[in-house]
Motif scaffolding. Structure first.
Motif, PDB file in Angstrom:
ATOM      1  N   PRO A  16       6.385   0.852   9.414  1.00 14.79           N
ATOM      2  CA  PRO A  16       5.731   1.973   9.043  1.00 14.79           C
ATOM      3  C   PRO A  16       6.694   2.963   8.482  1.00 14.79           C
ATOM      4  O   PRO A  16       6.136   3.750   7.420  1.00 14.79           O
ATOM      5  N   ALA A  17       8.005   3.002   8.433  1.00 14.93           N
ATOM      6  CA  ALA A  17       8.787   4.008   7.733  1.00 14.93           C
ATOM      7  C   ALA A  17       9.135   3.214   6.271  1.00 14.93           C
ATOM      8  O   ALA A  17       9.585   2.078   6.216  1.00 14.93           O
ATOM      9  N   PHE A  18       8.631   4.014   4.945  1.00 17.83           N
ATOM     10  CA  PHE A  18       8.786   3.217   3.767  1.00 17.83           C
ATOM     11  C   PHE A  18      10.360   3.156   3.444  1.00 17.83           C
ATOM     12  O   PHE A  18      11.215   3.895   3.573  1.00 17.83           O
ATOM     13  N   ALA A  19      10.574   1.894   2.862  1.00 10.40           N
ATOM     14  CA  ALA A  19      11.992   1.664   2.463  1.00 10.40           C
ATOM     15  C   ALA A  19      12.031   2.145   1.052  1.00 10.40           C
ATOM     16  O   ALA A  19      11.039   2.524   0.521  1.00 10.40           O
ATOM     17  N   GLU A  20      13.048   2.020   0.148  1.00 13.60           N
ATOM     18  CA  GLU A  20      13.172   2.637  -0.827  1.00 13.60           C
ATOM     19  C   GLU A  20      12.596   1.868  -1.926  1.00 13.60           C
ATOM     20  O   GLU A  20      11.662   2.171  -2.885  1.00 13.60           O
ATOM     21  N   GLU A  21      12.366   0.536  -1.784  1.00 11.72           N
ATOM     22  CA  GLU A  21      11.607  -0.410  -2.888  1.00 11.72           C
ATOM     23  C   GLU A  21      10.641  -1.337  -1.974  1.00 11.72           C
ATOM     24  O   GLU A  21      11.087  -1.534  -0.860  1.00 11.72           O
ATOM     25  N   ILE A  22       9.792  -1.624  -2.516  1.00 15.36           N
ATOM     26  CA  ILE A  22       8.839  -2.604  -1.896  1.00 15.36           C
ATOM     27  C   ILE A  22       8.693  -4.102  -2.625  1.00 15.36           C
ATOM     28  O   ILE A  22       9.159  -4.123  -3.786  1.00 15.36           O
ATOM     29  N   THR A  63      -7.249   2.431   3.592  1.00  8.91           N
ATOM     30  CA  THR A  63      -6.141   3.214   3.462  1.00  8.91           C
ATOM     31  C   THR A  63      -5.205   3.314   4.590  1.00  8.91           C
ATOM     32  O   THR A  63      -5.799   3.574   5.781  1.00  8.91           O
ATOM     33  N   VAL A  64      -3.981   3.345   4.089  1.00 10.44           N
ATOM     34  CA  VAL A  64      -3.023   3.487   5.338  1.00 10.44           C
ATOM     35  C   VAL A  64      -2.203   4.962   4.872  1.00 10.44           C
ATOM     36  O   VAL A  64      -1.887   5.219   3.873  1.00 10.44           O
ATOM     37  N   PHE A  65      -2.370   5.538   5.785  1.00 12.07           N
ATOM     38  CA  PHE A  65      -1.645   6.737   6.043  1.00 12.07           C
ATOM     39  C   PHE A  65      -2.766   7.820   5.062  1.00 12.07           C
ATOM     40  O   PHE A  65      -2.094   8.551   4.137  1.00 12.07           O
ATOM     41  N   PRO A  66      -4.010   7.886   5.693  1.00 17.58           N
ATOM     42  CA  PRO A  66      -4.719   8.606   4.685  1.00 17.58           C
ATOM     43  C   PRO A  66      -4.401  10.224   4.594  1.00 17.58           C
ATOM     44  O   PRO A  66      -4.025  10.746   5.840  1.00 17.58           O
ATOM     45  N   GLY A  67      -4.578  10.899   3.681  1.00 22.77           N
ATOM     46  CA  GLY A  67      -4.430  12.307   3.868  1.00 22.77           C
ATOM     47  C   GLY A  67      -2.873  12.653   3.475  1.00 22.77           C
ATOM     48  O   GLY A  67      -2.664  13.973   3.315  1.00 22.77           O
ATOM     49  N   ASP A  68      -2.059  11.680   3.099  1.00 21.53           N
ATOM     50  CA  ASP A  68      -0.773  12.017   2.927  1.00 21.53           C
ATOM     51  C   ASP A  68      -0.352  11.407   1.542  1.00 21.53           C
ATOM     52  O   ASP A  68       0.053  10.096   1.562  1.00 21.53           O
ATOM     53  N   PRO A  69      -0.497  12.121   0.566  1.00 23.58           N
ATOM     54  CA  PRO A  69      -0.435  11.376  -0.733  1.00 23.58           C
ATOM     55  C   PRO A  69       1.037  10.710  -1.087  1.00 23.58           C
ATOM     56  O   PRO A  69       1.118  10.098  -1.884  1.00 23.58           O
ATOM     57  N   ARG A  70       2.010  11.120  -0.295  1.00 25.69           N
ATOM     58  CA  ARG A  70       3.378  10.821  -0.588  1.00 25.69           C
ATOM     59  C   ARG A  70       3.590   9.205  -0.030  1.00 25.69           C
ATOM     60  O   ARG A  70       4.297   8.577  -0.332  1.00 25.69           O
ATOM     61  N   LYS A  71       2.399   9.052   1.135  1.00 25.32           N
ATOM     62  CA  LYS A  71       2.920   7.782   1.809  1.00 25.32           C
ATOM     63  C   LYS A  71       1.718   7.026   1.746  1.00 25.32           C
ATOM     64  O   LYS A  71       1.464   5.799   2.074  1.00 25.32           O
ATOM     65  N   ALA A  72       0.482   7.387   1.320  1.00 19.61           N
ATOM     66  CA  ALA A  72      -0.927   6.975   1.338  1.00 19.61           C
ATOM     67  C   ALA A  72      -0.831   5.394   0.519  1.00 19.61           C
ATOM     68  O   ALA A  72      -0.565   5.403  -0.772  1.00 19.61           O
ATOM     69  N   LEU A  73      -1.185   4.348   1.269  1.00 17.72           N
ATOM     70  CA  LEU A  73      -1.318   3.041   0.506  1.00 17.72           C
ATOM     71  C   LEU A  73      -2.889   2.829   0.454  1.00 17.72           C
ATOM     72  O   LEU A  73      -3.686   2.983   1.472  1.00 17.72           O
ATOM     73  N   GLN A  74      -3.389   2.219  -0.637  1.00 15.19           N
ATOM     74  CA  GLN A  74      -4.956   1.942  -0.676  1.00 15.19           C
ATOM     75  C   GLN A  74      -5.150   0.425  -0.988  1.00 15.19           C
ATOM     76  O   GLN A  74      -4.595  -0.029  -2.089  1.00 15.19           O
ATOM     77  N   PRO A  92       1.864   4.367  -2.948  1.00 22.56           N
ATOM     78  CA  PRO A  92       2.029   5.942  -2.866  1.00 22.56           C
ATOM     79  C   PRO A  92       2.967   6.701  -3.864  1.00 22.56           C
ATOM     80  O   PRO A  92       3.893   5.912  -4.505  1.00 22.56           O
ATOM     81  N   SER A  93       2.702   7.895  -3.856  1.00 24.97           N
ATOM     82  CA  SER A  93       3.571   8.573  -4.985  1.00 24.97           C
ATOM     83  C   SER A  93       5.159   8.443  -4.901  1.00 24.97           C
ATOM     84  O   SER A  93       5.923   8.820  -5.753  1.00 24.97           O
ATOM     85  N   LYS A  94       5.567   8.423  -3.784  1.00 27.93           N
ATOM     86  CA  LYS A  94       7.077   8.332  -3.373  1.00 27.93           C
ATOM     87  C   LYS A  94       7.547   7.018  -3.548  1.00 27.93           C
ATOM     88  O   LYS A  94       8.927   6.669  -3.308  1.00 27.93           O
ATOM     89  N   ALA A  95       6.912   5.985  -3.791  1.00 27.43           N
ATOM     90  CA  ALA A  95       7.244   4.647  -3.940  1.00 27.43           C
ATOM     91  C   ALA A  95       8.155   4.130  -4.878  1.00 27.43           C
ATOM     92  O   ALA A  95       7.853   4.527  -6.115  1.00 27.43           O
ATOM     93  N   LEU A  96       9.149   3.139  -4.718  1.00 29.22           N
ATOM     94  CA  LEU A  96       9.603   2.413  -5.997  1.00 29.22           C
ATOM     95  C   LEU A  96       9.042   0.830  -5.875  1.00 29.22           C
ATOM     96  O   LEU A  96       9.154   0.288  -5.008  1.00 29.22           O
ATOM     97  N   VAL A 101      10.853   0.460 -10.618  1.00 29.98           N
ATOM     98  CA  VAL A 101       9.778   1.074 -11.284  1.00 29.98           C
ATOM     99  C   VAL A 101       9.094   2.253 -10.396  1.00 29.98           C
ATOM    100  O   VAL A 101       8.897   2.008  -9.156  1.00 29.98           O
ATOM    101  N   HIS A 102       8.787   3.204 -10.667  1.00 29.97           N
ATOM    102  CA  HIS A 102       8.698   4.605 -10.004  1.00 29.97           C
ATOM    103  C   HIS A 102       7.745   5.501 -11.006  1.00 29.97           C
ATOM    104  O   HIS A 102       7.625   5.714 -11.809  1.00 29.97           O
ATOM    105  N   ILE A 103       6.871   6.444 -10.031  1.00 31.68           N
ATOM    106  CA  ILE A 103       6.164   7.598 -10.786  1.00 31.68           C
ATOM    107  C   ILE A 103       7.350   8.313 -11.754  1.00 31.68           C
ATOM    108  O   ILE A 103       8.184   8.814 -11.061  1.00 31.68           O
TER     109      ILE A 103
END
Length: 199
Positions: A16-22, A63-74, A92-96, A101-103
Motif C-alpha cells: 500500500p505504501a508507494f515505492a519510488e519506482e514501479i 480506482t485505488v485510493f480514490p480522491g487522492d490524486p497523488r496516490k490514485a491508480l485507475q 498517480p502524479s507522484k509515481a516514478l 520516467v515521471h510527470i
C-alpha cells in the motif's frame, strides 16, 4: 536539448505504501485483478464503477485510493465481467515509472531513457500528446507491459506557429519546435495487449 539523464531499472510496487519506482508485477502484473488490489490495498481503498473515458465516453474502472490524486491508480480491465487482466493502468502524479520516467520528465530525458528518439500524437485533441514506445529501451519492459505517456507543452509561445505539431499527426520527438514549447510528461500509464494478442 537538455543534458540527458541516466536512470535505473524500475522496482516493484507491491504494498500500500508507494515505492519510488514501479514495475509490472504484483498489483501491476499481467494477471492482476480487483481481488488482488483489495488484498494489497484493502477494501476501503478500492472502488469500482463508471468513470469518464476519452471523447465523452464512459468506461468501467477500478480506482485505488480514490480522491487522492497523488496516490490514485485507475485500472481498466480487459475482462470486465471478472474484473481482471488489466488493459490500462493510470499511474498517480507522484509515481516514478520504468527507468525513472515521471510527470515533468522532458523530451530529452525520455529520449535518453529510451536510448533513441520516438514519435507521438500531435497536440490539441483527446489523444493529443500520447506516446507509446515502439522501439528502444521503453518498448520491451520486464513483465510484458508497455509504458505510455501523455506529453504537454509548458511554454507560452506567442507568435510561434505550432500548427505542425497539433492535430491528428505523428510528431517526431526530435522536432526543434518542441524544445521551444518545453514539452514534458503530463500523465503516465502502463498497460498490456489484449489476451488474444499475447505471445
Amino acid at each position: 536539448m537538455l543534458a540527458r539523464a541516466t536512470f535505473f531499472v524500475a522496482l516493484a510496487l507491491t504494498a500500500p505504501a508507494f515505492a519510488e519506482e514501479i514495475a509490472c508485477e504484483g498489483a501491476f502484473a499481467i494477471d492482476s485483478s480487483e481481488a488482488r488490489l483489495i488484498e494489497i490495498y484493502g477494501a476501503d481503498n478500492v472502488e469500482t464503477g463508471i468513470v469518464p473515458g476519452p471523447e465523452g465516453t464512459e468506461m468501467l474502472a477500478t480506482t485505488v485510493f480514490p480522491g487522492d490524486p497523488r496516490k490514485a491508480l485507475q485500472f481498466v480491465w480487459w475482462d470486465e465481467d471478472n474484473l481482471r487482466d488489466p488493459g490500462n493502468i493510470e499511474l498517480p502524479s507522484k509515481a516514478l515509472a520504468h527507468g525513472g520516467v515521471h510527470i515533468g520528465t522532458t523530451l530529452a530525458e525520455l529520449e535518453a531513457i529510451n536510448g533513441e528518439a520516438f514519435t507521438f500524437n500531435g497536440f490539441g485533441w483527446d489523444y493529443g500528446g500520447f506516446a507509446s514506445f515502439r522501439t528502444g529501451a521503453l518498448s520491451n519492459l520486464p513483465g510484458g507491459c508497455h509504458l505510455s505517456v501523455g506529453l504537454f507543452p509548458h511554454a507560452n509561445l506567442e507568435g510561434v506557429d505550432t500548427m505542425p505539431v497539433n492535430g491528428d499527426v505523428e510528431v517526431k520527438s526530435t522536432d526543434p519546435l518542441l524544445d521551444l514549447m518545453d514539452v514534458r510528461v503530463d500523465t503516465l500509464s502502463i498497460g498490456y495487449p489484449h489476451p488474444d494478442f499475447r505471445d
